[in-house]
Each structure stands twice: as C-alpha cells, then as structure tokens.
Design a protein around this motif. Structure first.
Motif, mmCIF file in Angstrom:
data_model
loop_
_atom_site.group_PDB
_atom_site.id
_atom_site.type_symbol
_atom_site.label_atom_id
_atom_site.label_comp_id
_atom_site.label_asym_id
_atom_site.label_seq_id
_atom_site.Cartn_x
_atom_site.Cartn_y
_atom_site.Cartn_z
ATOM 1 N N ILE A 121 12.772 0.906 -0.304
ATOM 2 C CA ILE A 121 11.566 0.470 0.420
ATOM 3 C C ILE A 121 11.516 -1.056 0.501
ATOM 4 C CG2 ILE A 121 9.840 0.385 -1.436
ATOM 5 C CD1 ILE A 121 9.194 2.021 1.913
ATOM 6 N N SER A 122 11.987 -1.746 -0.543
ATOM 7 C CA SER A 122 12.005 -3.214 -0.526
ATOM 8 C C SER A 122 12.992 -3.734 0.511
ATOM 9 C CB SER A 122 12.382 -3.759 -1.908
ATOM 10 O OG SER A 122 11.418 -3.385 -2.859
ATOM 11 N N ILE A 130 16.252 -12.092 -6.195
ATOM 12 C CA ILE A 130 17.593 -11.638 -5.795
ATOM 13 C C ILE A 130 17.571 -11.131 -4.352
ATOM 14 C CG2 ILE A 130 19.381 -9.900 -6.240
ATOM 15 C CD1 ILE A 130 18.499 -10.125 -9.263
ATOM 16 N N LEU A 131 16.585 -10.291 -4.031
ATOM 17 C CA LEU A 131 16.489 -9.765 -2.667
ATOM 18 C C LEU A 131 16.232 -10.878 -1.652
ATOM 19 C CD1 LEU A 131 14.517 -6.410 -3.013
ATOM 20 C CD2 LEU A 131 16.921 -6.731 -2.445
ATOM 21 N N ILE A 181 0.845 -1.203 0.000
ATOM 22 C CA ILE A 181 0.000 0.000 0.000
ATOM 23 C C ILE A 181 0.880 1.253 0.000
ATOM 24 C CG2 ILE A 181 -1.652 1.346 1.374
ATOM 25 C CD1 ILE A 181 -2.887 -1.414 2.203
ATOM 26 N N ILE A 182 1.923 1.249 0.808
ATOM 27 C CA ILE A 182 2.842 2.394 0.845
ATOM 28 C C ILE A 182 3.457 2.618 -0.536
ATOM 29 C CG2 ILE A 182 5.082 3.198 1.718
ATOM 30 C CD1 ILE A 182 4.283 1.807 4.421
ATOM 31 N N THR A 183 3.954 1.556 -1.148
ATOM 32 C CA THR A 183 4.577 1.668 -2.467
ATOM 33 C C THR A 183 3.576 2.173 -3.497
ATOM 34 O OG1 THR A 183 6.071 -0.159 -1.920
ATOM 35 C CG2 THR A 183 5.838 0.384 -4.234
ATOM 36 N N GLY A 184 2.371 1.629 -3.479
ATOM 37 C CA GLY A 184 1.347 2.064 -4.423
ATOM 38 C C GLY A 184 0.963 3.515 -4.238
#
Length: 176
Positions: A51-52, A163-164, A14-17
């Motif tokens: 953020i990720s 990868i992360l 939600i934050i990213t969106g």
C-alpha cells in the motif's frame, strides 16, 4: 503543502487504518489465537509495504514525475500517522472498553507460545521463566502501552518512510 500530497496521504492513511481495524476485527471474530500467529504479522507487513508503494507511485505519477525526497517522505508520513492513529484508537477501545478479557486471553496465549518457542531453541528454564514474568508484568494492550507502542510504530515507520522516499524520489534532471 501540495494538495495532491496531502490528499493522497490522508486517503491512504484512512485506508491503511481501516484495513488494520478490519484485520484486527477479523482475527478477533475468527480466532483470538491468531493474534500470536507469526504469519499474520508477515502478511500485514507485506500489505503495508504494497500500500505504501502504491501510495508513493500514484502520488509521483500525479505530480508528473517530479517528486522530491521531502515530498515523498511527507506523503508517506501523513499516511503512516493517520493509519497508526486509527489502528491504535481502535485497539484501545476494543481491548480496554469493549472486551478487556480478550487482552488477558491473548496474554496467556502469548506466554504459552513464548515458552514453547524458547524451549524449542533450548533456552534454559531460568531464562524462560524471566521471559514469562516480563510478559505477565506487561499489559501490552493497556492504554499506556498502546500509546507507547504507537510512538515506536511511528519511529519504525519513519525509518521505513525514509527508505521508500529515497527509492521513489525523482532523479535530478542531470541524471536522467
């Protein structure tokens, strides 16, 4: 599914969106030419990487350091899907219902920017004309193109998420 993984994935999605919607809105309000600025894309990518990493480190910390590859990927994937869904939904509404003329303006700016860049690189005129024709044919902000783009966004995000997840997963106890 672990509640911490689900909660953090949803919250950060939600934050990213919402941040993506805010970025798009700011660009739209400030100067529509910014949609063709390369540095906006770079800054957005840096934001999404940060953020990720915050999401995965927070979740790992809340799980007391025991974080499998699958759990790390699942956390990231939930967040990515939600963020992409919010962003694409907003873009579809903005460019197809609120201000359809904006997508035509951006298309014109993109054609101009592409032609200028290709000329700087010494691209033959025939190739520049082909590239411009492709841009003219493509409705990059159309509903179908946005949905297709979201599929590619999910695929790219999945690769990045793998990868992360490999970076943030816990090391087996025999390696500690």
């Amino acid at each position: 599914m672990n509640e911490i993984i689900k909660k953090n994935g949803i919250n950060y999605g939600i934050i990213t969106g919402v941040v993506s919607v805010l970025i798009t809105t700011l660009i739209y309000v400030i100067d529509i030419k910014l949609f063709t600025a390369w540095w906006i894309g770079v800054l957005s990518m840096v934001f999404y990487i940060i953020i990720s990493c915050v999401l995965l480190s927070k979740t790992k910390r809340e799980l007391k350091g025991i974080y499998t590859f699958k759990e790390a990927f699942t956390t990231y994937f939930i967040s990515a899907i939600i963020g992409i869904a919010i962003s694409v939904t907003f873009n579809i509404i903005l460019f197809n219902f609120i201000d359809p003329a904006a997508k035509d303006t951006i298309k014109e700016l993109t054609m101009k920017y592409t032609a200028e860049m290709l000329q700087k690189f010494g691209t033959p005129t025939s190739e520049i004309n082909k590239a411009i024709t492709e841009i003219e044919k493509n409705d990059q902000f159309g509903i179908l193109e946005q949905l297709k783009g979201s599929v590619f966004g999910i695929l790219f995000s999945s690769i990045f998420g793998l990868i992360l997840a490999a970076i943030f997963k816990s090391k087996p106890s025999y390696q500690q």
